[in-house]
Design a protein around this motif. Sequence first.
Motif, PDB file in Angstrom:
ATOM      1  N   ASN A  34      -9.083  -2.856  35.853  1.00 34.98           N
ATOM      2  CA  ASN A  34      -7.803  -3.582  35.851  1.00 34.98           C
ATOM      3  C   ASN A  34      -7.995  -5.030  35.427  1.00 34.98           C
ATOM      4  O   ASN A  34      -7.166  -5.590  34.699  1.00 34.98           O
ATOM      5  CB  ASN A  34      -7.164  -3.521  37.240  1.00 34.98           C
ATOM      6  CG  ASN A  34      -6.655  -2.137  37.580  1.00 34.98           C
ATOM      7  OD1 ASN A  34      -6.379  -1.338  36.695  1.00 34.98           O
ATOM      8  ND2 ASN A  34      -6.534  -1.844  38.862  1.00 34.98           N
ATOM      9  N   LEU A  35      -9.095  -5.641  35.919  1.00 34.96           N
ATOM     10  CA  LEU A  35      -9.371  -7.027  35.549  1.00 34.96           C
ATOM     11  C   LEU A  35      -9.641  -7.143  34.048  1.00 34.96           C
ATOM     12  O   LEU A  35      -9.175  -8.074  33.384  1.00 34.96           O
ATOM     13  CB  LEU A  35     -10.565  -7.548  36.348  1.00 34.96           C
ATOM     14  CG  LEU A  35     -10.921  -9.023  36.161  1.00 34.96           C
ATOM     15  CD1 LEU A  35      -9.756  -9.904  36.598  1.00 34.96           C
ATOM     16  CD2 LEU A  35     -12.174  -9.377  36.947  1.00 34.96           C
ATOM     17  N   HIS A  36     -10.378  -6.171  33.514  1.00 35.48           N
ATOM     18  CA  HIS A  36     -10.646  -6.163  32.068  1.00 35.48           C
ATOM     19  C   HIS A  36      -9.354  -5.982  31.273  1.00 35.48           C
ATOM     20  O   HIS A  36      -9.132  -6.652  30.264  1.00 35.48           O
ATOM     21  CB  HIS A  36     -11.626  -5.040  31.742  1.00 35.48           C
ATOM     22  CG  HIS A  36     -11.917  -4.911  30.279  1.00 35.48           C
ATOM     23  ND1 HIS A  36     -12.656  -5.839  29.569  1.00 35.48           N
ATOM     24  CD2 HIS A  36     -11.544  -3.960  29.375  1.00 35.48           C
ATOM     25  CE1 HIS A  36     -12.729  -5.476  28.304  1.00 35.48           C
ATOM     26  NE2 HIS A  36     -12.069  -4.336  28.142  1.00 35.48           N
ATOM     27  N   TYR A  37      -8.490  -5.077  31.766  1.00 35.00           N
ATOM     28  CA  TYR A  37      -7.197  -4.859  31.102  1.00 35.00           C
ATOM     29  C   TYR A  37      -6.352  -6.128  31.138  1.00 35.00           C
ATOM     30  O   TYR A  37      -5.772  -6.537  30.119  1.00 35.00           O
ATOM     31  CB  TYR A  37      -6.463  -3.713  31.786  1.00 35.00           C
ATOM     32  CG  TYR A  37      -5.011  -3.580  31.400  1.00 35.00           C
ATOM     33  CD1 TYR A  37      -4.627  -3.011  30.189  1.00 35.00           C
ATOM     34  CD2 TYR A  37      -4.012  -4.047  32.248  1.00 35.00           C
ATOM     35  CE1 TYR A  37      -3.302  -2.897  29.833  1.00 35.00           C
ATOM     36  CE2 TYR A  37      -2.671  -3.944  31.903  1.00 35.00           C
ATOM     37  CZ  TYR A  37      -2.331  -3.363  30.705  1.00 35.00           C
ATOM     38  OH  TYR A  37      -1.016  -3.261  30.362  1.00 35.00           O
ATOM     39  N   LEU A  38      -6.272  -6.756  32.321  1.00 34.53           N
ATOM     40  CA  LEU A  38      -5.475  -7.981  32.456  1.00 34.53           C
ATOM     41  C   LEU A  38      -6.035  -9.092  31.587  1.00 34.53           C
ATOM     42  O   LEU A  38      -5.280  -9.814  30.924  1.00 34.53           O
ATOM     43  CB  LEU A  38      -5.444  -8.422  33.923  1.00 34.53           C
ATOM     44  CG  LEU A  38      -4.673  -9.704  34.239  1.00 34.53           C
ATOM     45  CD1 LEU A  38      -3.205  -9.539  33.869  1.00 34.53           C
ATOM     46  CD2 LEU A  38      -4.811 -10.073  35.706  1.00 34.53           C
ATOM     47  N   ASN A  39      -7.360  -9.224  31.557  1.00 31.53           N
ATOM     48  CA  ASN A  39      -7.972 -10.276  30.747  1.00 31.53           C
ATOM     49  C   ASN A  39      -7.718 -10.032  29.258  1.00 31.53           C
ATOM     50  O   ASN A  39      -7.436 -10.973  28.505  1.00 31.53           O
ATOM     51  CB  ASN A  39      -9.469 -10.335  31.017  1.00 31.53           C
ATOM     52  CG  ASN A  39     -10.130 -11.500  30.317  1.00 31.53           C
ATOM     53  OD1 ASN A  39      -9.803 -12.655  30.545  1.00 31.53           O
ATOM     54  ND2 ASN A  39     -11.066 -11.194  29.433  1.00 31.53           N
ATOM     55  N   THR A  40      -7.810  -8.756  28.840  1.00 36.39           N
ATOM     56  CA  THR A  40      -7.512  -8.431  27.439  1.00 36.39           C
ATOM     57  C   THR A  40      -6.070  -8.766  27.102  1.00 36.39           C
ATOM     58  O   THR A  40      -5.770  -9.325  26.032  1.00 36.39           O
ATOM     59  CB  THR A  40      -7.779  -6.935  27.182  1.00 36.39           C
ATOM     60  OG1 THR A  40      -9.134  -6.634  27.511  1.00 36.39           O
ATOM     61  CG2 THR A  40      -7.525  -6.586  25.724  1.00 36.39           C
ATOM     62  N   PHE A  41      -5.160  -8.436  28.017  1.00 37.21           N
ATOM     63  CA  PHE A  41      -3.739  -8.739  27.810  1.00 37.21           C
ATOM     64  C   PHE A  41      -3.514 -10.241  27.719  1.00 37.21           C
ATOM     65  O   PHE A  41      -2.819 -10.728  26.818  1.00 37.21           O
ATOM     66  CB  PHE A  41      -2.931  -8.137  28.962  1.00 37.21           C
ATOM     67  CG  PHE A  41      -1.455  -8.395  28.874  1.00 37.21           C
ATOM     68  CD1 PHE A  41      -0.640  -7.639  28.051  1.00 37.21           C
ATOM     69  CD2 PHE A  41      -0.869  -9.404  29.632  1.00 37.21           C
ATOM     70  CE1 PHE A  41       0.710  -7.875  27.970  1.00 37.21           C
ATOM     71  CE2 PHE A  41       0.488  -9.651  29.546  1.00 37.21           C
ATOM     72  CZ  PHE A  41       1.280  -8.881  28.715  1.00 37.21           C
ATOM     73  N   VAL A  42      -4.104 -10.995  28.655  1.00 38.39           N
ATOM     74  CA  VAL A  42      -3.923 -12.451  28.690  1.00 38.39           C
ATOM     75  C   VAL A  42      -4.478 -13.091  27.424  1.00 38.39           C
ATOM     76  O   VAL A  42      -3.873 -14.007  26.848  1.00 38.39           O
ATOM     77  CB  VAL A  42      -4.594 -13.032  29.949  1.00 38.39           C
ATOM     78  CG1 VAL A  42      -4.693 -14.553  29.854  1.00 38.39           C
ATOM     79  CG2 VAL A  42      -3.815 -12.644  31.196  1.00 38.39           C
ATOM     80  N   GLN A  43      -5.626 -12.621  26.977  1.00 44.64           N
ATOM     81  CA  GLN A  43      -6.268 -13.229  25.812  1.00 44.64           C
ATOM     82  C   GLN A  43      -5.551 -12.931  24.509  1.00 44.64           C
ATOM     83  O   GLN A  43      -5.739 -13.628  23.514  1.00 44.64           O
ATOM     84  CB  GLN A  43      -7.726 -12.768  25.716  1.00 44.64           C
ATOM     85  CG  GLN A  43      -8.615 -13.276  26.830  1.00 44.64           C
ATOM     86  CD  GLN A  43      -8.723 -14.798  26.868  1.00 44.64           C
ATOM     87  OE1 GLN A  43      -8.598 -15.473  25.855  1.00 44.64           O
ATOM     88  NE2 GLN A  43      -8.930 -15.344  28.061  1.00 44.64           N
ATOM     89  N   ASN A  44      -4.718 -11.885  24.489  1.00 46.68           N
ATOM     90  CA  ASN A  44      -4.083 -11.481  23.237  1.00 46.68           C
ATOM     91  C   ASN A  44      -2.600 -11.823  23.155  1.00 46.68           C
ATOM     92  O   ASN A  44      -1.981 -11.541  22.130  1.00 46.68           O
ATOM     93  CB  ASN A  44      -4.273  -9.973  23.017  1.00 46.68           C
ATOM     94  CG  ASN A  44      -5.681  -9.624  22.587  1.00 46.68           C
ATOM     95  OD1 ASN A  44      -6.040  -9.734  21.430  1.00 46.68           O
ATOM     96  ND2 ASN A  44      -6.503  -9.231  23.551  1.00 46.68           N
ATOM     97  N   VAL A  45      -2.006 -12.407  24.198  1.00 42.95           N
ATOM     98  CA  VAL A  45      -0.608 -12.817  24.096  1.00 42.95           C
ATOM     99  C   VAL A  45      -0.539 -14.100  23.283  1.00 42.95           C
ATOM    100  O   VAL A  45      -1.491 -14.896  23.229  1.00 42.95           O
ATOM    101  CB  VAL A  45       0.034 -13.026  25.491  1.00 42.95           C
ATOM    102  CG1 VAL A  45       0.094 -11.724  26.247  1.00 42.95           C
ATOM    103  CG2 VAL A  45      -0.716 -14.083  26.282  1.00 42.95           C
TER     104      VAL A  45
END
Length: 443
Positions: free
Chosen positions: A110-121
């Motif tokens: 989940n942390l990896h998913y959230l970090n990927t989402f945050v980094q790509n917005v």
Amino acid sequence: MRSFSVGIIWRLALISIVIGGIMYGWIQQYSTLLIVVLFIIFCSLFLSLYNYVTSTNRKLTRFLESVRYSDFAVAFKADDKLGGSFRDLNQQFNEVLEAFRQARAEKEANLHYLNTFVQNVSVGLLSFDASGNVELINQAALRLLGIYRLRNLSELHAVHPRLEEILRTGKAGEPTIYQTSQEQELSIRCATVRLRGRPITVSSIQNIRTELQEKELEAWQNLTKVLRHEIMNSVTPIVSLVGTMQDIVDMELSDGVAPAESVGDLREALSTIEHRGRGIMRFVEAYRNFTAIPQPRFREVSVDELLKNVIHLVQPDLQKAQIILKSEPLPAPITIYADGEQIEMVLLNLVKNAVESFNGHAKGKEIHINANSTDGRTTIRITDNGPGIEPEALEKIFIPFFTTKKTGSGIGLSLSRQIMQLHGGQLKAISTPGQGSTFSLIF
């Protein structure tokens, strides 16, 4: 458990035998060396019994340490042979550790998913603690700020001297505009949350310069369309009529004798030119009024007195149109901080629109005016039971020069909304075709 009991029994038996041998040797006065050897054997057996009995406590300690330090690779099975209860305990320990391992894996995913989402917005995101230490920052924020890394807000001084203060003092939910040295317009919003008892500020950073430029271009395009439409509607017939008049002068009046029919045509053409000329002058005057609203002169205004003045002014028009106006009494005195004359003009315009909406209706025409104040927000509503406004038109009624009426400049509602915006308020409309409309002034 039987094996565990057997292990205790044979250890106790050996200890008893050794103790008996030591006592017997002491009584029989055997050699000291033999007694020492038996004592050493006794200590070894006693230590073995102690370790054997406390093995469960050590295992429990290892289990808790594994949980504490997130070491979920440990497995408990060495003493399964000691009995069923030991096997059950080991199984439970292993299942609990497996559950913790899966929870950690899910948390990391989940942390990896959230970090990927945050980094790509595309919106810049930044979070920091009370000391200014940066907990999270994405690539969009780094790109907007023109830096390659940020560990503490104090590092912003060299590039953005005012930005740290804006980030630290930003009010929750209220955007702050910051202009960078690269002529960027950054909209910054801040919100504070508590994470494990620590206050963490989360900020969003967005470049609105492009958006503002797009909106400005769209506004100019819409204005150009309106101006082109109105000017062409007036100039085209004028040019056509001038050509007709020129033909009459060249062909029918060249000999100095003016036929009555030709004179009539000239008069009609001149009248039309005058009418269209006055029409374009009225349009330009309306545009001038729309772009030249004076700044409000604020003072405390009684809503009750304001509504009484409006009702008194519109009463003759209401009686003429046979419309019933109902004004609900205020539950308590309400005051607003506003320019009374400008707000009165807005209310008059809204009531006038409601009156004109009844064209074609014979009976049951009513207009309701009421006001209320809750949580520091004052709302004045004007409601009619007229034909209502179609959804397609409802989206455009606040666009300058748009009108659904056969006559009118189409700036009344635009002007009214602009006045409310100058007051820091809003003008909203809801309507149901066939049932009526409600316009709300929100202060």
